[in-house]
Scaffold this active site. Structure first.
Site, short mmCIF file in Angstrom:
data_model
loop_
_atom_site.label_atom_id
_atom_site.label_comp_id
_atom_site.label_asym_id
_atom_site.label_seq_id
_atom_site.Cartn_x
_atom_site.Cartn_y
_atom_site.Cartn_z
N GLY A 1 9.88 -23.09 14.64
CA GLY A 1 9.05 -23.92 15.51
C GLY A 1 8.58 -25.19 14.83
O GLY A 1 8.24 -25.19 13.64
N HIS B 1 -23.62 14.81 3.25
CA HIS B 1 -23.38 15.41 1.92
C HIS B 1 -22.40 16.56 2.07
O HIS B 1 -22.50 17.34 3.02
CB HIS B 1 -24.71 15.92 1.35
CG HIS B 1 -24.53 16.67 0.06
ND1 HIS B 1 -24.37 16.04 -1.16
CD2 HIS B 1 -24.49 18.01 -0.20
CE1 HIS B 1 -24.25 16.95 -2.11
NE2 HIS B 1 -24.31 18.16 -1.55
N LYS C 1 0.83 -1.21 0.00
CA LYS C 1 0.00 0.00 0.00
C LYS C 1 0.86 1.25 0.00
O LYS C 1 0.47 2.29 -0.56
CB LYS C 1 -0.95 0.01 1.20
CG LYS C 1 -1.87 -1.21 1.28
CD LYS C 1 -2.55 -1.52 -0.05
CE LYS C 1 -3.09 -2.92 -0.11
NZ LYS C 1 -2.12 -3.98 -0.33
#
Length: 469
Positions: free
Chosen positions: A114, A448, A51
């Site tokens: 692991g 708006h 991004k």
């Protein structure tokens, strides 16, 4: 003697570290095992740094279209090394943030490889040697990696995976992208905005094939308008890698194979779960490498759980995080906590976002899927060109589509393409979570001027009540 915990999380991606934090919040002694970097692929090599790259490309795009806004900008150039450096800096900052979160929540961090030795025990190998850990419950969150093509093994020079594409050794002049899912399309969009000649090859009959068909058609038209070559119903048969580029044999929709030359290729044809060689063989049921779980993350072995990209999809960071919280709460409940009430994951309510230009966002069923499921549907469409804020932003390309059950008014799905739709989609996600119908959405007041007004208008359009078209 092995160190013991209530919960051990194997893997520290957005599923793993969130699971660990939630477990710790619930009073459980928690540890994380990580072999590379805290934050996993998403934070270090995926969602976040990509991004950052796309933001740089977006700014570059806007500067090159300064005239459209009554502005003048001349001799603008892109410094790829600086763009990549910024992206890596963002990733480093967030990695340090996760390190801080582990300390804040008193989560023990064991760095190393692991391997499970049982459903509630594992070993961690590192440069310092091997240590044994046990827990009452273990959550496997080992993620996934990019899938290679047999004839196009990634070398980091000419053949790239997403990881190579984030730290490119050079700017590609002519780029081939194999696969048009979110990863492929995002990198195609980035490099196209940065000045590369981009060709996208997709085996299926449309780009971003998991999206609604109208979204796919609109995106393809937009990408072609931006100068990309889009080949659907096509496949790459072979690749020959040379010192200065690659030669790709591409089978087109007509069945004919033609050779084309490119400087680089990005392979974006899916993922492979990181589940081999970690001791799962007898502990979990597997399907094509993915760990099979119940809706809360339990495997077939008591005490062993799994989440994220190593379990069935969709393979998204936010889905992994949600699964991590669910598993941690279910574990706490099993351990006697009566104040937690975990909810099973609703796969129909997981939003998907693609950060190309224009952006794509969706949740729930496509129109086609809704019809296949037996719904009589009502569909509303509203175009960006009908929205004052979109016109003022100079972003009048796109539309919002909503799909309702005609009988009950249930919101079945929402699909968007255009500026900032990845931020807008959450409104519909909340609506679906609350099991809203068209009436609640119609009666909601949208501010708006905002892009969100298009969501309202799309709902109104499904019932013949749109006001601005």
């Amino acid at each position: 003697m092995a160190e013991s915990y209530d919960v051990i999380v194997l893997g520290s991606g957005p599923g793993g570290y969130v699971a660990a934090i939630r477990a710790s919040q619930l009073g459980l002694k928690t540890a994380i095992v990580e072999r590379e970097l805290l934050g996993g692929i998403c934070l270090n090599w995926g969602c976040i740094p990509t991004k950052a790259l796309l933001r740089s490309a977006e700014i570059f795009h806007y500067i090159n279209h300064a005239k459209d806004y009554g502005l003048a900008a001349e001799k603008i150039t892109a410094d790829l090394d600086a763009v990549v450096k910024r992206s890596r800096g963002v990733a480093k900052q967030l990695n340090q943030g996760v390190t801080h979160l582990m300390k804040k929540n008193k989560i023990a961090v064991h760095m190393g490889e692991g391997r499970l030795t049982g459903p509630t025990s594992l070993t961690v190998k590192s440069d310092k040697g091997e240590e044994k850990l046990t827990a009452r419950h273990i959550i496997v969150a080992t993620g996934a990696r990019a899938r290679d093509l047999p004839f196009a093994k990634a070398d980091g020079k000419r053949v790239w995976t997403y990881r190579h594409a984030m730290t490119p050794p050079e700017m590609p002049s002519k780029l081939l992208v194999i696969g048009s899912g979110a990863i492929g399309i995002e990198f195609a969009s980035f490099y196209n905005d940065m000045g590369a000649d981009v060709t996208v090859v997709e085996m299926l009959d449309r780009v971003v094939p998991v999206e609604d068909a109208e979204i796919s058609a609109f995106l393809e038209k937009s990408l072609k308008k931006q100068g990309m070559t889009i080949m659907t119903g096509a496949g790459v048969e072979s690749i020959d890698v040379g010192a200065k580029g690659i030669s790709a044999a591409i089978k087109g929709k007509d069945g004919k194979v033609a050779k084309s030359e490119f400087s680089h290729v990005i392979v974006a044809v899916g993922i492979v779960p990181n589940t081999e060689n970690i001791g799962l063989e007898k502990l979990a049921e597997m399907d094509r490498g993915f760990i099979q779980i119940d809706p809360y993350g339990r495997t077939k072995s008591k005490g062993l759980w799994a989440i994220g990209d190593c379990v069935p999809g969709p393979w998204l960071a936010h889905k992994a995080s949600h699964e991590g919280v669910t598993a941690a709460e279910a574990i706490a409940q099993e351990l006697g906590n009566t104040d937690v009430h975990p909810h099973a994951l609703d796969r129909n309510n997981i939003p998907g976002c693609t950060y190309c230009h224009p952006q794509i966002a969706s949740v729930g069923m496509t129109e086609a899927k809704a019809k296949e499921a037996g719904h009589d549907v009502r569909v509303g469409n509203f175009p960006f060109i009908g929205n004052g804020k979109a016109i003022a932003l100079g972003e009048a390309e796109g539309f919002v589509k909503t799909v309702f059950d005609a009988r009950t008014g249930e919101l079945l799905g929402a699909h968007m393409i255009g500026a900032e739709v990845t931020e807008l989609i959450q409104g519909y996600v909340v609506g679906k979570t609350l099991e809203t119908t068209e009436l609640e959405l119609m009666n909601s007041i949208f501010p708006h001027p905002t892009l969100s007004e298009m969501m309202h208008e799309s709902v109104l359009a499904a019932y013949g009540r749109a006001l601005h078209i």
